[in-house]
Design an enzyme around this catalytic site. Structure first.
Site, PDB file in Angstrom:
ATOM      1  N   GLY A  15       0.759  -1.238   0.000  1.00 52.79           N
ATOM      2  CA  GLY A  15       0.000   0.000   0.000  1.00 52.79           C
ATOM      3  C   GLY A  15       0.788   1.285   0.000  1.00 52.79           C
TER       4      GLY A  15
ATOM      5  CD  GLU B 227       0.536  -9.297   1.436  1.00 48.10           C
ATOM      6  OE1 GLU B 227      -0.352  -8.534   0.995  1.00 48.10           O
ATOM      7  OE2 GLU B 227       0.282 -10.403   1.940  1.00 48.10           O
ATOM      8  N   PRO B 228       4.805  -5.171  -0.465  1.00 44.74           N
ATOM      9  CG  PRO B 228       7.045  -4.472  -0.565  1.00 44.74           C
ATOM     10  CD  PRO B 228       6.125  -5.482   0.088  1.00 44.74           C
ATOM     11  N   GLY B 229       4.176  -3.504  -3.580  1.00 46.78           N
ATOM     12  CA  GLY B 229       4.180  -3.671  -5.025  1.00 46.78           C
ATOM     13  C   GLY B 229       4.605  -2.367  -5.671  1.00 46.78           C
ATOM     14  NE  ARG B 230       0.394   2.480  -6.034  1.00 45.97           N
ATOM     15  CZ  ARG B 230      -0.694   2.471  -6.816  1.00 45.97           C
ATOM     16  NH1 ARG B 230      -0.653   3.050  -7.993  1.00 45.97           N
ATOM     17  NH2 ARG B 230      -1.802   1.906  -6.406  1.00 45.97           N
TER      18      ARG B 230
ATOM     19  NE  ARG C 153      -2.143   3.166 -11.516  1.00 43.80           N
ATOM     20  CZ  ARG C 153      -2.128   4.362 -10.976  1.00 43.80           C
ATOM     21  NH1 ARG C 153      -1.553   5.355 -11.592  1.00 43.80           N
ATOM     22  NH2 ARG C 153      -2.681   4.576  -9.804  1.00 43.80           N
TER      23      ARG C 153
ATOM     24  CE1 TYR D 118      -8.170   1.810 -10.239  1.00 44.00           C
ATOM     25  CE2 TYR D 118      -6.102   2.048 -11.440  1.00 44.00           C
ATOM     26  CZ  TYR D 118      -7.047   1.250 -10.822  1.00 44.00           C
ATOM     27  OH  TYR D 118      -6.863  -0.085 -10.773  1.00 44.00           O
TER      28      TYR D 118
ATOM     29  CB  CYS E  48     -12.803   3.558 -30.802  1.00 43.70           C
ATOM     30  SG  CYS E  48     -13.161   2.011 -29.963  1.00 43.70           S
ATOM     31  CD  GLU E  49     -13.793   3.096 -24.331  1.00 42.30           C
ATOM     32  OE1 GLU E  49     -13.952   3.797 -23.312  1.00 42.30           O
ATOM     33  OE2 GLU E  49     -13.949   1.879 -24.374  1.00 42.30           O
TER      34      GLU E  49
HETATM   35  N1  LLP Z   1      -1.302  -6.975  -0.839  1.00 39.11           N
HETATM   36  C1  LLP Z   1      -2.592  -7.063  -1.194  1.00 39.11           C
HETATM   37  C2  LLP Z   1      -3.446  -8.022  -0.507  1.00 39.11           C
HETATM   38  C3  LLP Z   1      -3.104  -6.253  -2.225  1.00 39.11           C
HETATM   39  O1  LLP Z   1      -4.379  -6.331  -2.555  1.00 39.11           O
HETATM   40  C4  LLP Z   1      -2.237  -5.332  -2.881  1.00 39.11           C
HETATM   41  C5  LLP Z   1      -2.736  -4.481  -3.968  1.00 39.11           C
HETATM   42  C6  LLP Z   1      -0.883  -5.288  -2.491  1.00 39.11           C
HETATM   43  C7  LLP Z   1      -0.456  -6.113  -1.462  1.00 39.11           C
HETATM   44  C8  LLP Z   1       0.104  -4.364  -3.137  1.00 39.11           C
HETATM   45  O2  LLP Z   1      -0.227  -3.050  -2.917  1.00 39.11           O
HETATM   46  P1  LLP Z   1       0.756  -1.861  -3.362  1.00 39.11           P
HETATM   47  O3  LLP Z   1       1.991  -1.934  -2.468  1.00 39.11           O
HETATM   48  O4  LLP Z   1       1.113  -2.081  -4.756  1.00 39.11           O
HETATM   49  O5  LLP Z   1      -0.024  -0.643  -3.131  1.00 39.11           O
HETATM   50  N2  LLP Z   1      -4.500  -1.200  -9.967  1.00 39.11           N
HETATM   51  C9  LLP Z   1      -4.447  -0.213  -8.912  1.00 39.11           C
HETATM   52  C10 LLP Z   1      -3.833  -0.780  -7.636  1.00 39.11           C
HETATM   53  C11 LLP Z   1      -4.516  -2.021  -7.135  1.00 39.11           C
HETATM   54  C12 LLP Z   1      -3.916  -2.561  -5.874  1.00 39.11           C
HETATM   55  C13 LLP Z   1      -4.494  -3.892  -5.540  1.00 39.11           C
HETATM   56  N3  LLP Z   1      -3.944  -4.515  -4.381  1.00 39.11           N
HETATM   57  C14 LLP Z   1      -3.709   1.019  -9.418  1.00 39.11           C
HETATM   58  O6  LLP Z   1      -3.274   1.021 -10.561  1.00 39.11           O
HETATM   59  O7  LLP Z   1      -3.582   1.998  -8.688  1.00 39.11           O
END
Ligand code: LLP
Length: 418
Positions: free
Chosen positions: A243, A278-281, A318, A322, A348-349
């Site tokens: 998050g 659980e970092p992603g972004r 995105r 969003y 086409c949008e």
């Molecule tokens: N753990 C769980 C259970 C999650 O649902 C998520 C993201 C993460 C970890 C990773 O979160 P992060 O660190 O990346 O914020 N498509 C959207 C974001 C969707 C996030 C879904 N869950 C966007 O483009 O902003």
């Protein structure tokens, strides 16, 4: 001698990635193309992890943010474990070389087939989302003669203060279960030998930019963990989810990993549990750009100028989904005063706008633009809408640009049609 600066910087007026000129990448890989910086990914991985050094922890990279195999492999080499959100992501993690015990499996609506696979693999934990799901896991594990490690996902009813589409911590959302339900479930499950509750899990949303909601959620879950442990439940970990947000706009304030750690660690220390993250972004978002070529320029009523590029909402959804703002730059800016324009794709949008009202240098057809901070939730959310092939992906790895995902062809797309 020091190598080139990690990431995307201008060198003699040309945008480079880890020292490689983006126009050179466009010339060899074509456009649209996602370009990732391996050096920046390594830097950000270390920067994220450093403030957690004082506590036992495991960093489970959220595969959903970017599931390109080469990126996954790179993160594994850097020391990451994995967070999978589907059977497909589990298989990909295994293909990237992650051990099953390095994978947590999250997700609302896991199917029977996915749960069977998870039971067979002996994962680090299946993060369960409902009492019904836990019963189904227990039944499958009993039938298979196995014991499954699970963590219960708590919905702490905390507002993450982010875009409603990606807020997951309020009781009105489909995620997890209330603290009271989680407590009752864990107590009940302690008597079921097929299931071992090893942790609690919480994830209240994505692109979070203030510490308070994260601290509050982790505090609440820590209190629950401590009370269950005092009843004799042998918990091992607390999974604080992902998050952490990034600054898409230059002036946007976000949390540093240090501030994020400071929000979480007091509770974790109190719990004595291992921390899972659980970092992603935050890890991969700034490490990727979408490189695209200008295919047309036109003025419309009111003098509005459109810059039409070969990347569209099918490549990066995105902005359309969003209302997200991504910085857009020219890869090799021409001299002259800036021109205000809407950067739009070929789909086409009208929603197919990558950036509205941007001040860009003078442009000609054939020039290259980059859409920044597209490493997370970019390529993974792409589609074949308008029968457009998925873009190529290039990783600049140890200073060399490498095609890590080839561009789809019309024939690739045709092969699934009967
Ligand atoms: N753990 C769980 C259970 C999650 O649902 C998520 C993201 C993460 C970890 C990773 O979160 P992060 O660190 O990346 O914020 N498509 C959207 C974001 C969707 C996030 C879904 N869950 C966007 O483009 O902003």
């Amino acid at each position: 001698m020091a190598g080139p600066v990690a990431g995307f910087v201008y060198d003699n007026g040309i945008l480079t990635c880890d020292g490689v000129a983006l126009p050179d990448i466009a010339a060899s890989a074509g456009t649209p193309v996602y370009v990732y910086s391996g050096a920046l990914l390594a830097e950000r991985y270390q920067a994220f992890e450093a403030p957690f050094a004082g506590v036992p922890h495991t960093l489970h990279y959220a595969i959903k943010a970017n599931a390109t195999l080469a990126i996954l492999r790179r993160l594994r080499e850097l020391g990451a474990s994995a967070d999978a959100n589907s059977g497909g992501e589990i298989e990909l993690a295994l293909a990237a070389g992650f051990e099953p015990r390095a994978i947590v499996f999250t997700g609302v609506g896991k199917t029977r087939a996915e749960l069977e696979r998870a039971v067979a693999l002996d994962l680090a934990a299946v993060n369960v989302e409902s009492p019904g799901e836990l019963s189904r896991i227990a039944a499958l594990a009993t039938a298979a003669g196995r014991t499954v490690r699970v963590a219960v996902r708590v919905n702490p009813d905390v507002d993450a203060g982010t875009h409603p589409h990606i807020a997951t911590g309020s009781s009105a959302t489909k995620f997890g279960m209330s603290i009271a339900d989680a407590r009752a479930l864990v107590r009940e499950m302690s008597a079921r030998p097929a299931v071992r509750v090893v942790g609690l899990h919480v994830h209240i949303g994505s692109q979070i930019t203030t510490p308070e909601p994260i601290a509050r959620a982790v505090d609440l879950v820590t209190d629950l963990a401590r009370s269950l442990m005092s009843e004799g439940v042998p918990l091992e970990h607390l999974d604080a989810g992902g998050g952490l947000g990034i600054a898409y706009r230059p002036d946007q304030t976000t949390l540093s990993p240090e501030a994020y750690a400071a929000a979480i660690l007091p509770a974790i220390r109190r719990s004595g549990l291992r921390l899972l993250l659980e970092p992603g972004r935050w890890l991969i978002g700034p490490c990727g750009v979408l490189l695209t070529e200008v295919v047309d320029l036109k003025s419309q009523a009111g003098g509005e100028r459109f810059v039409i590029v070969d990347a569209g909402m099918n490549d990066l959804i995105r902005p359309a989904l969003y209302g997200a703002w991504h910085r857009i730059d020219a890869a090799h800016p021409r001299p002259g005063s800036p021109v205000r324009a809407d950067v739009v794709g070929p789909v086409c949008e009208t929603a197919d706008t990558l950036g509205a009202q941007r001040d860009l240098p003078p442009l000609e057809v054939g020039d290259l633009l980059v859409v920044r901070d597209a490493g997370a939730y970019g390529a993974v959310m792409a589609s074949n809408y308008n029968r457009r092939p998925l873009a190529a992906e290039v990783l600049v790895d140890r200073g060399h640009a490498r095609l890590v995902r080839r561009r789809q062809t019309a024939a690739d797309l045709r092969q699934w049609d009967e």
